[in-house]
Structure formats: C-alpha cells, structure tokens
Design an enzyme around this catalytic site. Structure first.
Site, PDB file in Angstrom:
ATOM      1  N   THR A 262       9.616  20.835 -11.072  1.00 21.77           N
ATOM      2  CA  THR A 262      10.563  20.761  -9.955  1.00 21.77           C
ATOM      3  C   THR A 262       9.898  20.093  -8.766  1.00 21.77           C
ATOM      4  O   THR A 262       8.838  20.518  -8.318  1.00 21.77           O
ATOM      5  CB  THR A 262      11.028  22.166  -9.536  1.00 21.77           C
ATOM      6  OG1 THR A 262       9.881  22.973  -9.246  1.00 21.77           O
ATOM      7  CG2 THR A 262      11.861  22.814 -10.623  1.00 21.77           C
TER       8      THR A 262
ATOM      9  N   GLU B 218      13.876  22.896  -4.617  1.00 21.87           N
ATOM     10  CA  GLU B 218      13.105  22.272  -5.696  1.00 21.87           C
ATOM     11  C   GLU B 218      14.078  21.646  -6.667  1.00 21.87           C
ATOM     12  O   GLU B 218      15.017  22.304  -7.107  1.00 21.87           O
ATOM     13  CB  GLU B 218      12.304  23.331  -6.445  1.00 21.87           C
ATOM     14  CG  GLU B 218      11.340  24.096  -5.578  1.00 21.87           C
ATOM     15  CD  GLU B 218      10.508  25.069  -6.396  1.00 21.87           C
ATOM     16  OE1 GLU B 218      10.525  24.986  -7.638  1.00 21.87           O
ATOM     17  OE2 GLU B 218       9.854  25.908  -5.772  1.00 21.87           O
TER      18      GLU B 218
HETATM   19  P1  ADP Z   1       4.722  21.624  -8.005  1.00 24.95           P
HETATM   20  O1  ADP Z   1       4.435  23.063  -7.791  1.00 24.95           O
HETATM   21  O2  ADP Z   1       3.700  20.723  -7.349  1.00 24.95           O
HETATM   22  O3  ADP Z   1       6.124  21.291  -7.586  1.00 24.95           O
HETATM   23  P2  ADP Z   1       5.608  21.296 -10.771  1.00 24.95           P
HETATM   24  O4  ADP Z   1       4.981  21.833 -12.000  1.00 24.95           O
HETATM   25  O5  ADP Z   1       6.922  21.911 -10.368  1.00 24.95           O
HETATM   26  O6  ADP Z   1       4.550  21.372  -9.588  1.00 24.95           O
HETATM   27  O7  ADP Z   1       5.794  19.733 -10.990  1.00 24.95           O
HETATM   28  C1  ADP Z   1       6.512  18.973 -10.040  1.00 24.95           C
HETATM   29  C2  ADP Z   1       6.105  17.505 -10.012  1.00 24.95           C
HETATM   30  O8  ADP Z   1       6.249  16.940 -11.315  1.00 24.95           O
HETATM   31  C3  ADP Z   1       7.004  16.687  -9.112  1.00 24.95           C
HETATM   32  O9  ADP Z   1       6.573  16.698  -7.753  1.00 24.95           O
HETATM   33  C4  ADP Z   1       6.903  15.297  -9.736  1.00 24.95           C
HETATM   34  O10 ADP Z   1       5.824  14.585  -9.156  1.00 24.95           O
HETATM   35  C5  ADP Z   1       6.609  15.585 -11.212  1.00 24.95           C
HETATM   36  N1  ADP Z   1       7.761  15.379 -12.117  1.00 24.95           N
HETATM   37  C6  ADP Z   1       7.689  14.711 -13.299  1.00 24.95           C
HETATM   38  N2  ADP Z   1       8.870  14.689 -13.922  1.00 24.95           N
HETATM   39  C7  ADP Z   1       9.745  15.365 -13.141  1.00 24.95           C
HETATM   40  C8  ADP Z   1      11.143  15.665 -13.266  1.00 24.95           C
HETATM   41  N3  ADP Z   1      11.871  15.272 -14.340  1.00 24.95           N
HETATM   42  N4  ADP Z   1      11.735  16.370 -12.259  1.00 24.95           N
HETATM   43  C9  ADP Z   1      11.002  16.769 -11.200  1.00 24.95           C
HETATM   44  N5  ADP Z   1       9.686  16.515 -11.017  1.00 24.95           N
HETATM   45  C10 ADP Z   1       9.042  15.818 -11.987  1.00 24.95           C
HETATM   46 MG    MG Z   2       7.754  22.502  -8.482  1.00 29.87          MG
END
Ligand code: ADP
Ligand code: MG
Length: 159
Positions: free
Chosen positions: A26, A90
C-alpha cells in the site's frame, strides 16, 4: 461523502509492515493530503482509480505503461503513531509494478466506500478480506457510470 474525492501527493515510506508480505503493498499519501477527508469520511476501505508518475526528480524510473490509471482500493484510518490524531490513506493499485515508486507523485480519485475497518485475529482472514475488497472494487468500477472517471483530467501525469 462528496464522491469523487481528489487526492494527490508524493508517495511516502511507511513502516514497511505487512503490505508486501500480504501480497498487497500500500502506497502512503503524505500527511495533510487527506485532511480534507477527515471531516466528511468515515475510516475504512474505499475504491477508485489511481495513477503514479513515471518520473521522480526528472528521472524515468517506471516503465512507460506503469503511469496508466489503474483501479485501486484505499484504506483510510487513524495513525496510531500519531496517537490517532492523524488520518492516513494507503492505496493499493491493482497493477503488478516491477519496482517501488517511493517519492513519485500519486494521484487518486476516491469513488465509493466498501466497508469499515476491522480488527483481524488472523493473517488469513485479513488476506481473504483484501481479496474480497479488490473484487468489490473491480465490480463497482465496471459500471458504465464510472468509465469516465478513469479519463478524468486529474490524471494528467502521463503527459
Ligand atoms: P510501506 O510501509 O513503505 O508503505 P508496503 O509494504 O506497504 O510498505 O509497500 C508499499 C510500496 O510498495 C509503495 O510505496 C510502492 O513504492 C510499492 N508498490 C509496488 N507495487 C505497488 C502496488 N501495486 N500498489 C501500491 N504500492 C506498490
Ligand atoms: Mg504501505
């Protein structure tokens, strides 16, 4: 709430917790970009469309096709890190991105509400609900009245 709701901002790093493990990363909008929603929207899961810019600081990082507008599900909730005084949004875009896009501009149109936030006792139950949310979102967005929103001028990042 007054749908469609327009959101935009540079994608922020979160706690990196869970998203990718659950098969559902997200992308976080910055604090402040969702304050307009707090007075009019309840917390929970929403659906709509979102777009991520291809470039960051002028550098091409995402493949061309990835700056398209994709269906999304969005979780709106109170952030425990800020003593639940701040709303966070998110967004999971329904597209298989080949790389992360932290720092890239993201735009979203929120078009409808799916369900309230729930506490999950098992990871399986959470994963199952996320899958249902995605199906609900895709089904809702398939209604003819929604087609035009994917072409909304809000999504002008690809130019
Ligand atoms: P965080 O806690 O940093 O948000 P996540 O595990 O939720 O970590 O991963 C989010 C990140 O993954 C986003 O900021 C983006 O860079 C990447 N990402 C890759 N594919 C997607 C997708 N389909 N939707 C949203 N984010 C994605
Ligand atoms: Mg996230």
């Amino acid at each position: 709430p007054p749908f469609p709701i327009h959101l935009s901002g540079a994608v922020q790093r979160g706690f990196g917790r869970g998203g990718k493990d659950l098969g559902c990363p997200t992308a976080n909008l910055p604090d402040g970009s969702v304050t307009s929603m707090s007075s009019v929207c309840k917390t929970g899961v929403y659906y709509g469309y979102a777009q991520v810019s291809r470039t960051k600081d002028g550098h091409d990082e995402l493949a061309n096709s990835d700056s398209k507008v994709y269906p999304m599900v969005m979780s709106l909730g109170w952030n425990p890190f800020y003593k639940n005084e701040r709303l966070t949004a998110e967004i999971h875009l329904m597209h298989d991105y080949k790389s992360d896009f932290y720092g890239h501009e993201m735009r979203a149109l929120v078009l409808g509400y799916i369900r309230p936030e729930l506490d999950y006792t098992s990871r399986e139950a959470l994963i199952e609900d996320i899958e249902i949310d995605k199906r609900v979102a895709l089904k809702s967005l398939a209604r003819p009245a929604y087609e035009a929103f994917a072409l909304d001028p809000h999504f002008r990042l690809s130019k």
